[in-house]
Design a protein around this motif. Sequence first.
Motif, short mmCIF file in Angstrom:
data_model
loop_
_atom_site.label_atom_id
_atom_site.label_comp_id
_atom_site.label_asym_id
_atom_site.label_seq_id
_atom_site.Cartn_x
_atom_site.Cartn_y
_atom_site.Cartn_z
N ALA A 37 46.57 43.14 42.01
CA ALA A 37 46.79 41.48 41.90
C ALA A 37 45.45 40.63 42.24
N VAL A 38 45.19 41.27 43.30
CA VAL A 38 44.09 40.45 44.01
C VAL A 38 42.49 41.14 43.48
N ASP A 39 42.54 42.44 42.47
CA ASP A 39 41.69 42.41 42.22
C ASP A 39 41.46 42.09 40.31
N TRP A 40 42.38 41.28 40.20
CA TRP A 40 43.18 40.89 38.71
C TRP A 40 42.45 39.54 39.25
N LEU A 41 42.83 38.95 40.04
CA LEU A 41 42.81 37.36 40.38
C LEU A 41 41.43 37.36 40.50
N ARG A 42 40.22 38.43 41.30
CA ARG A 42 38.67 38.54 41.19
C ARG A 42 38.02 38.71 39.81
N THR A 43 39.17 39.38 38.88
CA THR A 43 38.23 39.71 37.60
C THR A 43 38.33 38.85 36.86
N LYS A 44 39.31 37.44 37.03
CA LYS A 44 39.65 36.55 36.25
C LYS A 44 38.77 35.54 36.93
N GLY A 45 38.12 35.34 37.85
CA GLY A 45 37.52 34.23 38.52
C GLY A 45 37.98 33.61 39.56
N LEU A 46 39.30 34.04 39.45
CA LEU A 46 40.25 32.24 40.33
C LEU A 46 40.60 32.87 41.66
N ALA A 47 40.05 33.86 42.32
CA ALA A 47 39.86 33.80 43.85
C ALA A 47 38.39 33.49 44.33
#
Length: 309
Positions: A37-47
């Motif tokens: 989930a952390v990686d998913w957020l980073r991929t989306k630029g949200l993190a």
Amino acid sequence: MATITANMVKDLRDKTGAGMMDCKAALNENAGDMEAAVDWLRTKGLAKAAKKAGRVAAEGLIGIASEGNEAALVEVNSETDFVARNDKFQDMVGTVATTALKTKGDVAKLEQAKYGSSKETVAETIKELVGSIGENMTLRRAAYLGADKGVVASYVHNTIAPNLGRIGVIVALESSGDSDRLMAVGRQVAMHIAAANPQSIDVASLDKALVERERAVLAEQARESGKPDNVIEKMVEGRLRKYYEEVVLLAQPFVLDPEKTVADALAASEKDIGGPIKVTGFHRFALGEGIERADSDFAAEVAAVASGS
């Protein structure tokens, strides 16, 4: 399907700083796997955007939008004045102000409203702009006024672009008189509000707690004179009248003609307009007011960069 608990969402938010709904979506997309989930957020630029969200945003723009006898006012913050001069940022603030007309100034509804003609919401658009420009941005507040029988006038001070600046005012005036002339008077009142920063329209609508606090301070000051209580009471009432002249719109000296109060100036305009004038509401936003800005030691920042820390 994995069960996503509130604690899981909170943990992910603490790890990434992303929004609650984004964290929930990330966990759902990755069957509750925290690292995925952390990686998913980073991929989306949200993190990345969320990390920037920890930085103080006290610059930006005040935006105003008007349509008919309605007007809306918004404050969108950025970290630097440089970004406030960016065309993309200015366009965004203008569109957000226009959208605030539809949501009547409700910030929660405004964030979830569609941004212009796009499919994205206002909140999503701001988040994308954070990622592309590289600075934290926040929609801080919004306000709305309408006038059933009258006008809503506006004024922007320190204008950077049309209807965008560092101080914005909207004021509603009701009258059965000529609307064009009423609008001209309304603009003068809006300019006065920008300069004088009143706290209420009249004494009756002034915050009672504010009045009592001021009364207590004035009474304590008056007692130091050693005069009897009946004299002290008169001293306090006299000083309160002076206080009202400082904070109450209709009692303030009119900035365009200090020999008159705002109430006097409106009364003098009624004959020309062709009807009584009543101020029914106003909002004044000054950019960054009330935001605590972190102290910055520029020399220390340069030294830290130079040392690679």
